[in-house]
Design an enzyme around this catalytic site. Structure first.
Site, PDB file in Angstrom:
ATOM      1  N   THR A  73       0.848  -1.179   0.000  1.00 14.99           N
ATOM      2  CA  THR A  73       0.000   0.000   0.000  1.00 14.99           C
ATOM      3  C   THR A  73       0.887   1.233   0.000  1.00 14.99           C
ATOM      4  O   THR A  73       2.107   1.130  -0.218  1.00 14.99           O
ATOM      5  CB  THR A  73      -1.024  -0.094   1.169  1.00 14.99           C
ATOM      6  N   LYS A  77       3.157   1.383  -4.020  1.00 17.62           N
ATOM      7  CA  LYS A  77       2.434   0.729  -5.127  1.00 17.62           C
ATOM      8  C   LYS A  77       3.113   0.893  -6.496  1.00 17.62           C
ATOM      9  O   LYS A  77       2.978   0.019  -7.348  1.00 17.62           O
ATOM     10  CB  LYS A  77       1.001   1.269  -5.212  1.00 17.62           C
ATOM     11  N   ASP A 113      -7.168  -3.430  -7.124  1.00 18.75           N
ATOM     12  CA  ASP A 113      -7.992  -2.306  -6.643  1.00 18.75           C
ATOM     13  C   ASP A 113      -9.171  -2.016  -7.586  1.00 18.75           C
ATOM     14  O   ASP A 113     -10.313  -1.916  -7.159  1.00 18.75           O
ATOM     15  CB  ASP A 113      -7.145  -1.033  -6.507  1.00 18.75           C
ATOM     16  N   GLY A 138     -11.398  12.696 -10.430  1.00 21.04           N
ATOM     17  CA  GLY A 138     -10.023  12.422 -10.012  1.00 21.04           C
ATOM     18  C   GLY A 138      -9.267  11.709 -11.119  1.00 21.04           C
ATOM     19  O   GLY A 138      -9.870  11.017 -11.956  1.00 21.04           O
ATOM     20  N   GLY A 140      -5.768  10.579 -10.247  1.00 19.12           N
ATOM     21  CA  GLY A 140      -4.544  10.176  -9.552  1.00 19.12           C
ATOM     22  C   GLY A 140      -4.370   8.664  -9.570  1.00 19.12           C
ATOM     23  O   GLY A 140      -4.964   7.957 -10.397  1.00 19.12           O
ATOM     24  N   GLY A 141      -3.562   8.167  -8.640  1.00 19.21           N
ATOM     25  CA  GLY A 141      -3.249   6.746  -8.590  1.00 19.21           C
ATOM     26  C   GLY A 141      -4.488   5.882  -8.405  1.00 19.21           C
ATOM     27  O   GLY A 141      -4.676   4.884  -9.122  1.00 19.21           O
ATOM     28  N   ALA A 142      -5.340   6.242  -7.474  1.00 16.76           N
ATOM     29  CA  ALA A 142      -6.530   5.436  -7.207  1.00 16.76           C
ATOM     30  C   ALA A 142      -7.470   5.464  -8.410  1.00 16.76           C
ATOM     31  O   ALA A 142      -8.073   4.446  -8.777  1.00 16.76           O
ATOM     32  CB  ALA A 142      -7.244   5.944  -5.959  1.00 16.76           C
ATOM     33  N   GLY A 252     -16.938   3.223  -0.075  1.00 16.99           N
ATOM     34  CA  GLY A 252     -15.588   2.776  -0.410  1.00 16.99           C
ATOM     35  C   GLY A 252     -15.151   1.506   0.301  1.00 16.99           C
ATOM     36  O   GLY A 252     -14.154   0.886  -0.088  1.00 16.99           O
TER      37      GLY A 252
HETATM   38  P1  ATR Z   1      -4.413   8.680  -4.849  1.00 17.83           P
HETATM   39  O1  ATR Z   1      -3.374   7.609  -5.009  1.00 17.83           O
HETATM   40  O2  ATR Z   1      -5.159   8.630  -3.554  1.00 17.83           O
HETATM   41  O3  ATR Z   1      -5.325   8.759  -6.027  1.00 17.83           O
HETATM   42  P2  ATR Z   1      -3.001  10.962  -5.900  1.00 17.83           P
HETATM   43  O4  ATR Z   1      -2.394  10.138  -6.972  1.00 17.83           O
HETATM   44  O5  ATR Z   1      -2.190  12.008  -5.209  1.00 17.83           O
HETATM   45  O6  ATR Z   1      -3.596  10.057  -4.738  1.00 17.83           O
HETATM   46  O7  ATR Z   1      -4.311  11.651  -6.549  1.00 17.83           O
HETATM   47  C1  ATR Z   1      -5.144  12.502  -5.820  1.00 17.83           C
HETATM   48  C2  ATR Z   1      -6.350  12.899  -6.687  1.00 17.83           C
HETATM   49  O8  ATR Z   1      -7.238  13.683  -5.894  1.00 17.83           O
HETATM   50  C3  ATR Z   1      -5.965  13.762  -7.870  1.00 17.83           C
HETATM   51  O9  ATR Z   1      -6.907  13.544  -8.899  1.00 17.83           O
HETATM   52  C4  ATR Z   1      -6.093  15.173  -7.280  1.00 17.83           C
HETATM   53  O10 ATR Z   1      -6.256  16.190  -8.216  1.00 17.83           O
HETATM   54  P3  ATR Z   1      -4.960  16.834  -8.945  1.00 17.83           P
HETATM   55  O11 ATR Z   1      -4.560  15.861  -9.994  1.00 17.83           O
HETATM   56  O12 ATR Z   1      -5.456  18.108  -9.509  1.00 17.83           O
HETATM   57  O13 ATR Z   1      -3.925  17.007  -7.874  1.00 17.83           O
HETATM   58  C5  ATR Z   1      -7.349  14.997  -6.452  1.00 17.83           C
HETATM   59  N1  ATR Z   1      -7.459  15.959  -5.358  1.00 17.83           N
HETATM   60  C6  ATR Z   1      -6.758  15.980  -4.203  1.00 17.83           C
HETATM   61  N2  ATR Z   1      -7.148  17.002  -3.430  1.00 17.83           N
HETATM   62  C7  ATR Z   1      -8.137  17.655  -4.098  1.00 17.83           C
HETATM   63  C8  ATR Z   1      -8.953  18.788  -3.820  1.00 17.83           C
HETATM   64  N3  ATR Z   1      -8.850  19.463  -2.675  1.00 17.83           N
HETATM   65  N4  ATR Z   1      -9.866  19.144  -4.738  1.00 17.83           N
HETATM   66  C9  ATR Z   1      -9.994  18.475  -5.903  1.00 17.83           C
HETATM   67  N5  ATR Z   1      -9.253  17.372  -6.226  1.00 17.83           N
HETATM   68  C10 ATR Z   1      -8.338  16.983  -5.344  1.00 17.83           C
END
Ligand code: ATR
Length: 287
Positions: A73, A77, A113, A138, A140-142, A252
């Site tokens: 985790t 990852k 996942d 979103g 990001g990674g998830a 979730g």
């Molecule tokens: P994870 O592995 O949990 O997905 P991550 O790869 O850091 O973590 O991705 C976080 C996601 O949440 C991204 O899509 C991020 O948007 P950005 O790509 O613009 O950074 C989004 N995110 C995090 N905080 C946010 C906020 N306050 N408002 C909107 N989107 C947010």
């Protein structure tokens, strides 16, 4: 099991674990040991705090000690990939691994996942993505795991909305081989009308920011399914608002349980005891 049928560790016990940093909060040992006990397997699963600079050594340990499997985790990852011998197609595409299976000395990385999310969505919320419209918030990674798994189901259209619009567009472009997919900014969510499924994959709404919403609740309509991959709190503000508007909601916790269900099934070849796994995790979160 010993000769009296008691669950015990001995010199035949097959070892498993989860590597993370931090790891104290992890519910995986509870869930997996419950699953082993339920299915009568002589196996044990422990949590290991592995610092980023120690990951390589820890993986050497997995090989040397003959662990059958591990989960990884945050923050490992992506970084684990160079230490593995092989990746599943999905792990390759997603660029991240959460489950490793050791087969005759070879370490095979998988990602459960996204498929865990989709299986939970089908089994718990009764939502089947094929032919439906999806809004994923979103990039990001998830989001990547969830997006790949959803796109593979054959949705009619997928929208990916992200604060940083470029990341949404890049992910949408990658997924276009699998589905009709568009990347947009959060401010343009209205463009996608009323999708059948909304999924939040950001940490917006997660403890301690429980009051936050990833989209304007006015865009939610009765009949939609709304899913949040956050499970702390179990019912985020997004889900509360969605429920109030007559949407079907999906928390979730399901993704967490089913990523573990798939990992268990890859490791053991047995069907996972989903109900027992869920019960023990829910009980631990209650108190
Ligand atoms: P994870 O592995 O949990 O997905 P991550 O790869 O850091 O973590 O991705 C976080 C996601 O949440 C991204 O899509 C991020 O948007 P950005 O790509 O613009 O950074 C989004 N995110 C995090 N905080 C946010 C906020 N306050 N408002 C909107 N989107 C947010």
């Amino acid at each position: 099991m010993d000769w009296k049928g008691n669950w015990t560790l001995n010199n035949e016990t097959v070892m498993y674990g989860v590597f993370g940093d931090p790891i104290k909060h992890s519910r995986s040992p509870l869930m997996m040991n419950r699953a082993f006990r339920e299915t009568g397997l002589n196996a044990a699963y422990a949590a290991f705090q592995v610092k980023p600079q120690d990951l390589g050594e820890a993986i050497r340990g997995v090989r040397a000690l003959g662990f059958r499997g591990i989960n990884v985790t945050i923050p490992h990852k992506v970084e684990i990939i160079p230490y593995l011998d092989e990746l599943s197609d999905a792990a390759k595409r997603i660029g991240a691994v959460n489950t490793v299976v050791q087969e005759e000395g070879r370490l095979i990385g998988r990602n459960t996942d996204g498929i865990g999310f989709v299986r939970s969505l089908k089994e718990e919320a009764g939502f089947f993505p094929q032919g439906r419209t999806v809004l994923l918030i979103g990039a990001g990674g998830a989001a990547r795991g969830v997006a790949y798994a959803l796109a593979s189901e054959g949705p009619k259209q997928m929208w990916i909305a992200n604060r940083t619009v470029r990341k949404a567009q890049d992910l949408a472009a990658e997924l276009s081989a699998f589905a009709d997919c568009r990347g947009i900014g959060l401010e343009d969510i209205r463009e996608c009308g009323f999708p059948d499924l909304v999924v939040n994959t950001t940490q917006v709404g997660m403890h301690p920011n429980e009051a936050e919403l990833p989209l304007d609740a006015g865009l939610l309509r009765a009949g939609m399914t709304v899913s949040d991959i956050v499970y702390n709190p179990l019912k985020t503000r997004l889900l509360t608002e969605a429920e109030r508007r007559g949407c079907r909601i999906h928390s979730g916790l399901g993704m967490f349980i089913y990523q573990g269900v798939y990992a268990f099934e890859y490791w053991t070849g047995k069907q996972a005891p989903v109900q027992a796994m869920r019960e023990v995790v829910e009980r631990s979160l209650e108190g």
